[in-house]
Motif scaffolding. Structure first.
Motif, PDB file in Angstrom:
ATOM      1  N   UNK A  87      76.978  11.373 -31.711  1.00 50.54           N
ATOM      2  CA  UNK A  87      77.190  10.019 -32.212  1.00 50.54           C
ATOM      3  C   UNK A  87      75.878   9.238 -32.160  1.00 50.54           C
ATOM      4  N   UNK A  88      75.160   9.347 -31.051  1.00 48.60           N
ATOM      5  CA  UNK A  88      73.881   8.633 -30.918  1.00 48.60           C
ATOM      6  C   UNK A  88      72.860   9.109 -31.944  1.00 48.60           C
ATOM      7  N   UNK A  89      72.793  10.408 -32.180  1.00 50.88           N
ATOM      8  CA  UNK A  89      71.858  10.934 -33.181  1.00 50.88           C
ATOM      9  C   UNK A  89      72.184  10.362 -34.555  1.00 50.88           C
ATOM     10  N   UNK A  90      73.476  10.327 -34.884  1.00 46.19           N
ATOM     11  CA  UNK A  90      73.877   9.782 -36.185  1.00 46.19           C
ATOM     12  C   UNK A  90      73.521   8.302 -36.292  1.00 46.19           C
ATOM     13  N   UNK A  91      73.755   7.542 -35.213  1.00 46.85           N
ATOM     14  CA  UNK A  91      73.418   6.118 -35.235  1.00 46.85           C
ATOM     15  C   UNK A  91      71.915   5.895 -35.412  1.00 46.85           C
ATOM     16  N   UNK A  92      71.116   6.622 -34.644  1.00 46.42           N
ATOM     17  CA  UNK A  92      69.659   6.477 -34.739  1.00 46.42           C
ATOM     18  C   UNK A  92      69.172   6.913 -36.121  1.00 46.42           C
ATOM     19  N   UNK A  93      69.716   8.011 -36.627  1.00 48.59           N
ATOM     20  CA  UNK A  93      69.317   8.474 -37.954  1.00 48.59           C
ATOM     21  C   UNK A  93      69.632   7.404 -39.003  1.00 48.59           C
ATOM     22  N   UNK A  94      70.830   6.807 -38.902  1.00 46.10           N
ATOM     23  CA  UNK A  94      71.188   5.744 -39.842  1.00 46.10           C
ATOM     24  C   UNK A  94      70.223   4.573 -39.761  1.00 46.10           C
ATOM     25  N   UNK A  95      69.843   4.190 -38.548  1.00 44.90           N
ATOM     26  CA  UNK A  95      68.887   3.090 -38.385  1.00 44.90           C
ATOM     27  C   UNK A  95      67.533   3.459 -38.993  1.00 44.90           C
ATOM     28  N   UNK A  96      67.086   4.693 -38.786  1.00 40.90           N
ATOM     29  CA  UNK A  96      65.794   5.126 -39.314  1.00 40.90           C
ATOM     30  C   UNK A  96      65.792   5.102 -40.851  1.00 40.90           C
ATOM     31  N   UNK A  97      66.880   5.591 -41.432  1.00 36.24           N
ATOM     32  CA  UNK A  97      66.981   5.584 -42.902  1.00 36.24           C
ATOM     33  C   UNK A  97      67.039   4.153 -43.403  1.00 36.24           C
ATOM     34  N   UNK A  98      67.839   3.309 -42.750  1.00 38.83           N
ATOM     35  CA  UNK A  98      67.995   1.911 -43.159  1.00 38.83           C
ATOM     36  C   UNK A  98      66.680   1.143 -43.077  1.00 38.83           C
TER      37      UNK A  98
END
Length: 145
Positions: A87-98
């Motif tokens: 879940x944390x990896x997905x959240x961080x990845x989303x923030x990085x893309x955003x």
């Protein structure tokens, strides 16, 4: 004549009565006492062997049950940790893309204060849980005694 070694022994009257009763019960009527004593010893050895085997099986069964419980707890904790990490990896990845981040600075190069704060918080939480678990284990052991 028998191929055994000749030994003389003093036996109590109670022991002689036991040998005679055993001989009668097991159908050794008319047999020499040494044959009866050898049979008693053989049965005793067999019983000890079976007893040892039984104890070994009981210990193995108990250890298996205890280990299964411990391993199930570890497995559940591992599954929960894995899920949280994903879940944390997905959240961080989303923030990085955003945020259109093309690369990062690792904690080896520079550790931000929020990361140090988070590490300290997690360290204290784990320490508290370990103390709580130790206290609960101690209370359970006291209740059993």
């Amino acid at each position: 004549m028998s191929s055994g070694t000749l030994k003389r022994m003093r036996l109590s009257e109670q022991t002689i009565q036991y040998i005679d009763a055993f001989a009668e019960q097991e159908g050794f009527t008319g047999a020499r006492k040494n044959v009866v004593v050898e049979q008693i010893i053989k049965e005793h050895q067999d019983m000890k062997s079976k007893e040892t085997s039984f104890i070994t099986q009981e210990v193995a069964s108990t250890v298996r049950k205890e280990m299964r419980q411990v391993l199930n707890k570890i497995l559940l904790g591992t599954n929960n940790t894995d899920r949280n990490t994903q879940v944390l990896i997905e959240l961080v990845n989303g923030m990085m893309v955003n945020e259109n981040v093309s690369d990062i600075v690792t904690t080896d190069d520079m550790e931000a204060q929020p990361v140090r704060t988070a590490k300290a918080c997690v360290h204290e939480r784990i320490k508290h849980m370990q103390q709580h678990k130790a206290t609960q284990t101690y209370k359970r052991k006291r209740m059993k005694d």
